[in-house]
Motif scaffolding. Structure first.
Motif, PDB file in Angstrom:
ATOM      1  N   SER A  99       0.838  -1.192   0.000  1.00  0.00           N
ATOM      2  CA  SER A  99       0.000   0.000   0.000  1.00  0.00           C
ATOM      3  C   SER A  99       0.880   1.252   0.000  1.00  0.00           C
ATOM      4  O   SER A  99       1.974   1.231   0.560  1.00  0.00           O
ATOM      5  N   PRO A 100       0.399   2.354  -0.576  1.00  0.00           N
ATOM      6  CA  PRO A 100       1.157   3.610  -0.499  1.00  0.00           C
ATOM      7  C   PRO A 100       1.236   4.145   0.932  1.00  0.00           C
ATOM      8  O   PRO A 100       2.040   5.016   1.230  1.00  0.00           O
ATOM      9  N   ASP A 139       9.929   5.517  -7.262  1.00  0.00           N
ATOM     10  CA  ASP A 139       8.522   5.880  -7.416  1.00  0.00           C
ATOM     11  C   ASP A 139       7.915   4.997  -8.503  1.00  0.00           C
ATOM     12  O   ASP A 139       8.368   5.020  -9.643  1.00  0.00           O
ATOM     13  N   VAL A 140       6.882   4.251  -8.130  1.00  0.00           N
ATOM     14  CA  VAL A 140       6.277   3.314  -9.068  1.00  0.00           C
ATOM     15  C   VAL A 140       5.084   3.967  -9.762  1.00  0.00           C
ATOM     16  O   VAL A 140       5.123   4.210 -10.960  1.00  0.00           O
ATOM     17  N   ALA A 141       4.018   4.233  -9.010  1.00  0.00           N
ATOM     18  CA  ALA A 141       2.832   4.877  -9.576  1.00  0.00           C
ATOM     19  C   ALA A 141       1.838   5.168  -8.475  1.00  0.00           C
ATOM     20  O   ALA A 141       1.771   4.446  -7.479  1.00  0.00           O
ATOM     21  N   PHE A 142       1.069   6.224  -8.650  1.00  0.00           N
ATOM     22  CA  PHE A 142      -0.039   6.549  -7.752  1.00  0.00           C
ATOM     23  C   PHE A 142       0.394   6.609  -6.286  1.00  0.00           C
ATOM     24  O   PHE A 142      -0.295   6.126  -5.395  1.00  0.00           O
ATOM     25  N   GLY A 143       1.568   7.174  -6.021  1.00  0.00           N
ATOM     26  CA  GLY A 143       2.053   7.319  -4.658  1.00  0.00           C
ATOM     27  C   GLY A 143       2.756   6.097  -4.092  1.00  0.00           C
ATOM     28  O   GLY A 143       3.252   6.124  -2.975  1.00  0.00           O
ATOM     29  N   LEU A 144       2.798   5.017  -4.847  1.00  0.00           N
ATOM     30  CA  LEU A 144       3.457   3.794  -4.386  1.00  0.00           C
ATOM     31  C   LEU A 144       4.955   3.898  -4.655  1.00  0.00           C
ATOM     32  O   LEU A 144       5.373   4.244  -5.758  1.00  0.00           O
ATOM     33  N   VAL A 145       5.748   3.632  -3.624  1.00  0.00           N
ATOM     34  CA  VAL A 145       7.202   3.715  -3.723  1.00  0.00           C
ATOM     35  C   VAL A 145       7.799   2.372  -3.330  1.00  0.00           C
ATOM     36  O   VAL A 145       7.503   1.836  -2.254  1.00  0.00           O
TER      37      VAL A 145
END
Length: 88
Positions: free
Chosen positions: A14-15, A43-49
């Motif tokens: 989860s982010p 940084d992957v996408a939509f705030g997910l790291v």
């Protein structure tokens, strides 16, 4: 035998996962003989790291398998994948 350096991509589930806390928990579960040489963040996408620890393990039977298994059992981890491996 020498050592092997592996960059492992650890994807949180989860982010909202506290990445600093997750780093600490990953360091706590390292198998004997393994050590972390540093962390990167991706940084992957939509705030997910994703966390990208560089793990040093002895060059022997099993390679990074024990580290991958230990990381995958940490609460908050969605997936664990080896990105890159090389001898030191």
């Amino acid at each position: 035998m020498g050592d092997v350096a592996a960059k492992i991509k650890v994807m949180p589930n989860s982010p909202d996962v506290d990445l600093d806390d997750l780093q600490d928990r990953l360091e706590e579960v390292l198998p004997e003989g393994a050590k972390i040489r540093g962390f990167e963040r991706d940084d992957v996408a939509f705030g997910l790291v994703a966390l990208l620890p560089t793990v040093i393990v002895p060059d022997g039977a099993g390679g990074t398998e024990a580290v991958e298994e230990a990381f995958s059992e940490v609460d908050g981890v969605e997936s664990v994948n080896v990105e890159n491996v090389g001898r030191l």
